[in-house]
Design a protein around this motif. Structure first.
Motif, short mmCIF file in Angstrom:
data_model
loop_
_atom_site.label_atom_id
_atom_site.label_comp_id
_atom_site.label_asym_id
_atom_site.label_seq_id
_atom_site.Cartn_x
_atom_site.Cartn_y
_atom_site.Cartn_z
N ASP A 127 0.82 -1.22 0.00
CA ASP A 127 0.00 0.00 0.00
C ASP A 127 0.85 1.26 0.00
O ASP A 127 0.45 2.28 -0.57
CB ASP A 127 -0.93 0.00 1.22
N GLN A 131 0.54 4.57 -2.36
CA GLN A 131 0.45 5.91 -1.75
C GLN A 131 1.45 6.86 -2.40
O GLN A 131 1.12 8.01 -2.74
CB GLN A 131 0.68 5.81 -0.25
N LYS A 144 -9.92 -3.28 -0.39
CA LYS A 144 -9.66 -2.52 0.82
C LYS A 144 -8.15 -2.51 1.07
O LYS A 144 -7.49 -3.53 0.92
CB LYS A 144 -10.37 -3.15 2.02
N THR A 145 -7.62 -1.35 1.41
CA THR A 145 -6.19 -1.24 1.70
C THR A 145 -5.99 -0.94 3.18
O THR A 145 -6.94 -0.60 3.89
CB THR A 145 -5.54 -0.12 0.86
N LYS A 146 -4.77 -1.05 3.62
CA LYS A 146 -4.48 -0.80 5.03
C LYS A 146 -4.13 0.66 5.30
O LYS A 146 -3.93 1.04 6.45
CB LYS A 146 -3.34 -1.73 5.49
N PRO A 148 -5.46 4.57 4.90
CA PRO A 148 -6.74 5.25 4.67
C PRO A 148 -6.73 6.29 3.56
O PRO A 148 -7.79 6.70 3.10
CB PRO A 148 -7.01 5.91 6.03
N ASP A 149 -5.57 6.74 3.12
CA ASP A 149 -5.54 7.83 2.16
C ASP A 149 -5.42 7.36 0.70
O ASP A 149 -5.15 8.17 -0.19
CB ASP A 149 -4.42 8.83 2.47
N LYS A 304 -12.40 9.58 -1.47
CA LYS A 304 -13.24 8.84 -0.54
C LYS A 304 -13.08 7.33 -0.69
O LYS A 304 -12.52 6.83 -1.66
CB LYS A 304 -14.71 9.22 -0.76
N HIS A 305 -13.61 6.64 0.31
CA HIS A 305 -13.73 5.18 0.27
C HIS A 305 -15.22 4.85 0.18
O HIS A 305 -16.02 5.41 0.92
CB HIS A 305 -13.13 4.53 1.51
#
Length: 315
Positions: A127, A131, A144-146, A148-149, A304-305
């Motif tokens: 991840d 990033q 889903k990633t670990k 948040p951004d 957003k997620h």
């Protein structure tokens, strides 16, 4: 014909012709129409490469997929292609075959502006790498990633796995359980999540033994099914990673003379034609919805997620 000639015929400046070709909003409508009429009359076709260089946009979205020979990814790819077309974008398909170096080469396409953004459906890079990559352009994942951004649109696998394993734990007439996955937990966050939830509902079962990695295709399911049905003589639960793989298990059961629902229970994933025709229960991750929303996220540069609800379908 050069834009100078078009400008002369339309009685406008060359800069006005350039703005019309690049669809610039600040052009008087009467001038725009004169330029467009001249272009139509002389059958002028703008140089797309020049337009892209001028706008700084290629109009291309890179789509990173692990492979193209698996039916579950067909749903995702098809929906992304459809949505991209609606937004006048093209898709560059980038299959990695889980080759880490090849995947890294693909990401370089964002750095050099060959693509305007990248949608990642499955990855081998961590991840942190994604990033760092996002500084060169928009990146959206369908997992889903670990971190948040990193923007994402993904199925609610956590809630779904609780629903699935809670249901499977109630099937008391079946004594053994096997879960097939494409990659092990070190390679796939989804597998790691699935194993964690499994352990909650089957604490007495050795999770490392129950999970079998390396199944991707129909033939993988068939070959594994042959081995399982020869080894396990007690009623067995099989949770397959995809309806295509589940269809392979089903074919193996026929060769072994077994009856689904009595000798074994079979659950697939992705709600495809395989499971409908063979009456196999399945999990619908609503990948078409995921794909469409991923394109919209990328184009709008959303940070957003978005989590998409899933369904357990009993045939």
């Amino acid at each position: 014909m050069s834009i100078r000639r078009i400008a002369k015929l339309a009685n406008v400046s060359t800069s006005t012709v350039s703005r019309v070709i690049n669809n610039h909003p600040y052009v008087a409508e009467d001038k725009r129409q004169r330029v467009l009429k001249v272009m139509k009359d002389i059958d002028y076709v703008p140089n797309k490469n020049a337009i892209n260089l001028s706008s700084g946009q290629s109009g291309i979205i890179g789509l990173v997929v692990p492979y193209t020979r698996n039916s579950c990814y067909d749903q995702l790819i098809e929906s992304i292609l459809e949505e991209a077309t609606l937004h006048d974008k093209k898709i560059m398909l980038l299959p990695t075959y889980f080759d880490k170096n090849l995947e890294k080469d693909y990401y370089a396409l964002l750095r050099d502006k060959t693509v305007d953004g990248i949608i990642v459906t499955s990855k081998t890079q961590d991840d942190v790498f994604l990033q760092e990559l996002s500084q060169f352009g928009p990146v959206v994942t369908t997992e889903k990633t670990k971190l948040p951004d990193i923007p994402s649109v993904y199925p609610d696998r956590l809630k779904t796995y609780h629903t699935v394993f809670s249901y499977l734990a109630e099937l008391k007439s079946f004594k053994k359980i096997v879960v097939s996955v494409s990659r092990n937990k070190q390679q796939s966050y989804s597998t790691e999540l699935k194993m964690t939830v499994f352990s909650h509902y089957f604490p007495e079962v050795d999770v490392e033994t129950a999970f079998l990695a390396g199944t991707i295709t129909y033939d993988d399911g068939y070959q594994l099914g042959i081995r399982l049905f020869n080894y396990h003589k007690e009623p067995l639960i099989i949770y397959a990673n995809g309806d295509e793989v589940a269809a392979g298990f089903f074919k193996a059961s026929q060769k072994a003379g077994l009856i689904m629902g009595k000798d074994f229970y079979l659950l697939g994933e992705d709600n495809q034609l395989f499971s409908e025709l063979l009456a196999i229960d399945t999990v619908d991750f609503h990948l078409k919805e995921v794909g469409k929303k991923a394109v919209r996220h990328l184009i709008s540069h959303s940070k957003k997620h978005e989590i998409v609800s899933c369904s357990l379908i009993k045939r």
